[in-house]
Write a protein that holds these residues in place. Structure first.
Motif, PDB file in Angstrom:
ATOM      1  N   MET A 292       1.831  12.778   3.873  1.00 43.55           N
ATOM      2  CA  MET A 292       1.537  12.685   2.447  1.00 43.55           C
ATOM      3  C   MET A 292       0.516  13.737   2.042  1.00 43.55           C
ATOM      4  O   MET A 292       0.633  14.365   1.000  1.00 43.55           O
ATOM      5  CB  MET A 292       0.970  11.304   2.121  1.00 43.55           C
ATOM      6  CG  MET A 292       1.971  10.263   1.705  1.00 43.55           C
ATOM      7  SD  MET A 292       3.114  10.777   0.471  1.00 43.55           S
ATOM      8  CE  MET A 292       3.207   9.416  -0.611  1.00 43.55           C
ATOM      9  N   SER A 293      -0.497  13.915   2.899  1.00 44.46           N
ATOM     10  CA  SER A 293      -1.558  14.853   2.533  1.00 44.46           C
ATOM     11  C   SER A 293      -1.080  16.303   2.564  1.00 44.46           C
ATOM     12  O   SER A 293      -1.578  17.130   1.831  1.00 44.46           O
ATOM     13  CB  SER A 293      -2.749  14.713   3.478  1.00 44.46           C
ATOM     14  OG  SER A 293      -2.963  13.400   3.816  1.00 44.46           O
TER      15      SER A 293
ATOM     16  N   VAL B 140       1.196   6.565  -6.769  1.00 44.21           N
ATOM     17  CA  VAL B 140       0.130   7.519  -7.079  1.00 44.21           C
ATOM     18  C   VAL B 140       0.669   8.940  -6.996  1.00 44.21           C
ATOM     19  O   VAL B 140       0.360   9.792  -7.822  1.00 44.21           O
ATOM     20  CB  VAL B 140      -1.077   7.326  -6.135  1.00 44.21           C
ATOM     21  CG1 VAL B 140      -2.031   8.487  -6.242  1.00 44.21           C
ATOM     22  CG2 VAL B 140      -1.801   6.051  -6.478  1.00 44.21           C
ATOM     23  N   ALA B 141       1.534   9.168  -6.002  1.00 43.63           N
ATOM     24  CA  ALA B 141       2.103  10.508  -5.860  1.00 43.63           C
ATOM     25  C   ALA B 141       2.992  10.854  -7.040  1.00 43.63           C
ATOM     26  O   ALA B 141       3.115  12.019  -7.404  1.00 43.63           O
ATOM     27  CB  ALA B 141       2.891  10.602  -4.559  1.00 43.63           C
TER      28      ALA B 141
ATOM     29  N   TYR C 282       7.172  15.830   2.046  1.00 35.99           N
ATOM     30  CA  TYR C 282       7.777  14.588   1.575  1.00 35.99           C
ATOM     31  C   TYR C 282       9.016  14.196   2.358  1.00 35.99           C
ATOM     32  O   TYR C 282       9.338  13.020   2.461  1.00 35.99           O
ATOM     33  CB  TYR C 282       8.093  14.691   0.090  1.00 35.99           C
ATOM     34  CG  TYR C 282       6.841  14.696  -0.754  1.00 35.99           C
ATOM     35  CD1 TYR C 282       5.814  13.808  -0.475  1.00 35.99           C
ATOM     36  CD2 TYR C 282       6.686  15.575  -1.812  1.00 35.99           C
ATOM     37  CE1 TYR C 282       4.661  13.803  -1.234  1.00 35.99           C
ATOM     38  CE2 TYR C 282       5.539  15.573  -2.575  1.00 35.99           C
ATOM     39  CZ  TYR C 282       4.525  14.679  -2.280  1.00 35.99           C
ATOM     40  OH  TYR C 282       3.386  14.679  -3.029  1.00 35.99           O
TER      41      TYR C 282
ATOM     42  N   VAL D 128      -6.044   4.127  -1.709  1.00 40.00           N
ATOM     43  CA  VAL D 128      -5.375   5.293  -2.276  1.00 40.00           C
ATOM     44  C   VAL D 128      -6.099   5.801  -3.507  1.00 40.00           C
ATOM     45  O   VAL D 128      -5.576   6.629  -4.240  1.00 40.00           O
ATOM     46  CB  VAL D 128      -3.900   5.004  -2.607  1.00 40.00           C
ATOM     47  CG1 VAL D 128      -3.107   4.839  -1.347  1.00 40.00           C
ATOM     48  CG2 VAL D 128      -3.761   3.792  -3.472  1.00 40.00           C
TER      49      VAL D 128
ATOM     50  N   PHE E 159      -3.401   4.204   8.479  1.00 40.55           N
ATOM     51  CA  PHE E 159      -3.946   5.104   7.459  1.00 40.55           C
ATOM     52  C   PHE E 159      -5.375   5.521   7.756  1.00 40.55           C
ATOM     53  O   PHE E 159      -5.781   6.614   7.422  1.00 40.55           O
ATOM     54  CB  PHE E 159      -3.934   4.420   6.086  1.00 40.55           C
ATOM     55  CG  PHE E 159      -2.580   4.301   5.483  1.00 40.55           C
ATOM     56  CD1 PHE E 159      -1.471   4.820   6.131  1.00 40.55           C
ATOM     57  CD2 PHE E 159      -2.399   3.670   4.276  1.00 40.55           C
ATOM     58  CE1 PHE E 159      -0.217   4.708   5.580  1.00 40.55           C
ATOM     59  CE2 PHE E 159      -1.148   3.553   3.718  1.00 40.55           C
ATOM     60  CZ  PHE E 159      -0.057   4.069   4.367  1.00 40.55           C
TER      61      PHE E 159
ATOM     62  N   LYS F  34       0.221   9.223   6.589  1.00 34.24           N
ATOM     63  CA  LYS F  34      -0.902   9.743   5.814  1.00 34.24           C
ATOM     64  C   LYS F  34      -0.941  11.267   5.879  1.00 34.24           C
ATOM     65  O   LYS F  34      -1.120  11.941   4.865  1.00 34.24           O
ATOM     66  CB  LYS F  34      -2.200   9.156   6.354  1.00 34.24           C
ATOM     67  CG  LYS F  34      -3.375   9.465   5.464  1.00 34.24           C
ATOM     68  CD  LYS F  34      -4.669   9.100   6.130  1.00 34.24           C
ATOM     69  CE  LYS F  34      -5.813   9.671   5.320  1.00 34.24           C
ATOM     70  NZ  LYS F  34      -7.056   9.634   6.053  1.00 34.24           N
TER      71      LYS F  34
ATOM     72  N   LEU G 201       0.829  -1.199   0.000  1.00 32.90           N
ATOM     73  CA  LEU G 201       0.000   0.000   0.000  1.00 32.90           C
ATOM     74  C   LEU G 201       0.870   1.258   0.000  1.00 32.90           C
ATOM     75  O   LEU G 201       0.510   2.282  -0.596  1.00 32.90           O
ATOM     76  CB  LEU G 201      -0.909  -0.015   1.222  1.00 32.90           C
ATOM     77  CG  LEU G 201      -2.076   0.945   1.171  1.00 32.90           C
ATOM     78  CD1 LEU G 201      -2.901   0.686  -0.066  1.00 32.90           C
ATOM     79  CD2 LEU G 201      -2.934   0.789   2.386  1.00 32.90           C
ATOM     80  N   ILE G 202       2.020   1.169   0.642  1.00 30.31           N
ATOM     81  CA  ILE G 202       2.925   2.319   0.641  1.00 30.31           C
ATOM     82  C   ILE G 202       3.534   2.501  -0.730  1.00 30.31           C
ATOM     83  O   ILE G 202       3.623   3.630  -1.232  1.00 30.31           O
ATOM     84  CB  ILE G 202       3.995   2.124   1.713  1.00 30.31           C
ATOM     85  CG1 ILE G 202       3.289   2.044   3.044  1.00 30.31           C
ATOM     86  CG2 ILE G 202       5.009   3.245   1.691  1.00 30.31           C
ATOM     87  CD1 ILE G 202       4.156   2.004   4.189  1.00 30.31           C
TER      88      ILE G 202
ATOM     89  N   ALA H 203       1.989   1.722  -3.369  1.00 27.69           N
ATOM     90  CA  ALA H 203       0.883   2.273  -4.152  1.00 27.69           C
ATOM     91  C   ALA H 203       0.812   3.778  -3.973  1.00 27.69           C
ATOM     92  O   ALA H 203       0.663   4.526  -4.933  1.00 27.69           O
ATOM     93  CB  ALA H 203      -0.427   1.628  -3.733  1.00 27.69           C
ATOM     94  N   TRP H 204       0.961   4.195  -2.714  1.00 24.09           N
ATOM     95  CA  TRP H 204       0.843   5.622  -2.458  1.00 24.09           C
ATOM     96  C   TRP H 204       1.986   6.401  -3.112  1.00 24.09           C
ATOM     97  O   TRP H 204       1.797   7.458  -3.701  1.00 24.09           O
ATOM     98  CB  TRP H 204       0.825   5.875  -0.950  1.00 24.09           C
ATOM     99  CG  TRP H 204       0.028   7.072  -0.600  1.00 24.09           C
ATOM    100  CD1 TRP H 204      -0.146   8.172  -1.376  1.00 24.09           C
ATOM    101  CD2 TRP H 204      -0.712   7.286   0.580  1.00 24.09           C
ATOM    102  NE1 TRP H 204      -0.954   9.064  -0.740  1.00 24.09           N
ATOM    103  CE2 TRP H 204      -1.315   8.544   0.457  1.00 24.09           C
ATOM    104  CE3 TRP H 204      -0.917   6.542   1.741  1.00 24.09           C
ATOM    105  CZ2 TRP H 204      -2.103   9.086   1.466  1.00 24.09           C
ATOM    106  CZ3 TRP H 204      -1.703   7.072   2.729  1.00 24.09           C
ATOM    107  CH2 TRP H 204      -2.291   8.320   2.592  1.00 24.09           C
TER     108      TRP H 204
END
Lengths: 266, 286
Positions: free
Chosen positions: B252-253, A133-134, B257, A218, B238, B249, A126-127, A129-130
């Motif tokens: 990221m939001s 996506v970023a 970074y 995500v 998350f 999370k 999942l990380i 994936a994130w």
């Protein structure tokens, strides 16, 4: 001294068990136990969720939606697994070190590729994936790559172990008949390792389906996305419908891989 | 006289392995077609200038280029993230503990040879019902990923470590239960028959015959699952279940970074630590 180490040898399992229990008790202290642990109205929600477990919403519209979402989840998992298998075979062969000629280059390729595979699987899908996506945006490829990297890492490591564990006699026979390294790989190592490799891949495929469900978090589609939407609508009956579809999918794949593994052993 | 040669009849035999390979190929082609056609995923579109720009920006941000004090050089954020790492560790241990307790309470009736009455040498009519019921619960809790469990549980409990641990525990309870039930099914029956012929009751058989034989393997499985749980702790965070994941999370939001990098460093450290600890403990138990 000898006596102490002897008594340690006898009791080491008990000591280990005690240590684990102590660790668990230590972890319990981190939570503030009390009524403020539960939301106000949490109990009512729990009752509602539990009650709707027995009344999943089964209108044809929802079932249609669920079928498409299930297929999407499955197809992402399959696509991710195809890439993962390709990565795993390439890196796994290199990480097993059977292609290298000298002892030094064997050590080198083993060390480097095992390290790469270890890094790939250390980070959760999942990380990945994130991060994808970023950097590349919301495309299905983000999900596919995110599945392919950690699963490639796990499969590659296991493939390397399987290749290293094949019986050595047939390989030596081929070698003394004058086969090259590549021929040794294709006519010696891979045919002998194939059935173990397939059965482990099938086992991982089931995990991949579950991971692909989670990709929705995500923002990538699939059954997980539908579950999330239904949860946000507080529509628990729908949640359970989608959950049942997911469970059926996982159970079917589990059955398939169980039968296949039994046939491969025979 | 001509002799007739008997040819063996060619009979089509259903081969499950070949059939599976065929299905796998069909599935692979159908999936890629679906992704390409229906989801309109354009592979060439990945390499546009826009994507390259964002990818570059993202990577630059992760290495803290163009930032005055990247989070991984800042003592305050180190302190914060280390505290979260400690919490995450606690969460994983708690999850493994809950899963093990649940497993230990249910695993004995879930083994096939107990249900058949071979192991405890006592046949009861309700054994099969109990077996089926527990196995269905195992399948149910195992099939749903931990993140989905966390999404549901967060409706009931307030955000924090506990709901995350609970979600992880429910998912791993199913897996660990299945693995350990298989261990009981594989136990050697001879010591148990010996106990039974000496007149042990079914409870005594369980405690003196079955438990010592299966406990080391149970420990191995629990440690192995704990390793996996550590990897997934970040994920349940998350949805608001505390630990490193929640901070990941948020970072990221907010497009922080460099903090993402810091969290990933701590996370990798935690995973490596879990590998070493569980390896050492497994050596101790074998």
């Amino acid at each position: 001294m000898n006596k102490i180490s002897h008594s340690f040898d006898i009791h080491k399992k008990t000591i280990l068990t005690l240590l684990l229990i102590l660790a668990f008790i230590w972890s319990l202290f981190s939570v503030n136990w009390g009524p403020e642990l539960v939301h106000t109205g949490g109990k009512a929600t729990l009752a509602q969720i539990f009650e709707s477990l027995f009344h999943p919403q089964l209108s044809s519209e929802i079932i249609n939606l669920a079928l498409i979402a299930t297929w999407r989840t499955l197809s992402y998992a399959v696509a991710g697994m195809t890439l993962a298998i390709i990565i795993a075979i390439l890196f796994g062969v290199l990480a097993s070190g059977v292609l290298a000629k000298s002892e030094l280059s064997r050590r080198f390729s083993k060390g480097v590729f095992r390290g790469i595979l270890g890094f790939m699987r250390a980070i959760h899908e999942l990380i990945w994936a994130w991060l994808f996506v970023a950097s590349i945006g919301l495309t299905p490829y983000a999900a596919i790559f995110a599945l392919a990297i950690p699963y490639g890492g796990i499969l590659g490591r296991i493939f390397a172990d399987i290749i290293n564990d094949v019986p050595k006699e047939p390989i030596e026979a081929l070698y003394s008949a004058g086969a090259s390294r590549i021929q040794l790989l294709f006519y010696g190592y891979l045919p002998m390792a194939a059935s173990d490799m397939i059965s482990y891949t099938m086992y991982r495929f089931e995990c991949a389906v579950r991971s692909s469900t989670v990709m929705s978090f995500v923002g990538l589609g699939g059954i997980g996305f539908q579950i999330q939407l239904a949860l946000q609508d507080l529509n628990y009956n729908q949640v359970w419908t989608y959950m049942f579809f997911l469970i059926i999918l996982v159970v079917l794949i589990d059955l398939w891989s169980n039968i296949l593994r039994k046939r491969l052993v025979e | 006289m001509k002799k007739k040669i008997l040819l063996p009849k060619l009979k089509y035999k259903f081969n499950f392995v070949n059939f599976s390979i065929l299905i796998a190929i069909v599935l692979i082609i159908a999936s890629w077609m679906f992704i390409y056609k229906v989801d309109k995923a354009d592979f060439g579109g990945l390499f546009t200038e826009k994507n390259a720009f964002y990818a570059k920006k993202f990577l630059k941000g992760m290495f803290g280029i163009g930032e005055e004090t990247p989070a991984f050089k800042d003592a305050e954020s180190w302190k914060n993230v280390l505290k979260l790492t400690y919490e995450t560790l606690q969460m994983s241990v708690m999850a493994a503990g809950f899963a093990s307790i649940g497993m230990l309470l249910t695993v004995i009736p879930a083994a096939r040879n107990v249900a058949e009455g071979k192991l405890t040498l006592s046949k009861k009519w309700y054994n099969w019902i109990l077996f089926g019921f527990i196995r269905v619960i195992y399948i149910f809790s195992r099939s749903v990923p931990e993140l989905v469990w966390a999404m549901i549980i967060i409706f009931i409990f307030k955000p924090g470590i506990f709901p995350g641990a609970l979600a992880l525990a429910i998912h791993n309870f199913g897996i660990i239960g299945k693995l350990c039930a298989e261990v009981i099914e594989d136990t050697d029956l001879r010591p148990i028959r010996n106990l039974a012929s000496c007149g042990a009751s079914s409870g005594q058989i369980l405690i003196y015959g079955v438990m010592p034989a299966v406990m080391p393997k149970f420990l191995t499985y629990i440690l192995y699952r704990w390793e996996v749980i550590i990897r997934t702790t970040i994920v349940v965070g998350f949805v608001g279940a505390g630990g490193l994941g929640m901070d990941f999370k948020l970072a990221m939001s907010y497009f922080k970074y460099s903090e993402v990098t810091l969290i990933l460093i701590c996370y990798l450290f935690l995973v490596a630590l879990a590998d070493i600890v569980s390896e050492g403990a497994r050596k101790l138990s074998s």
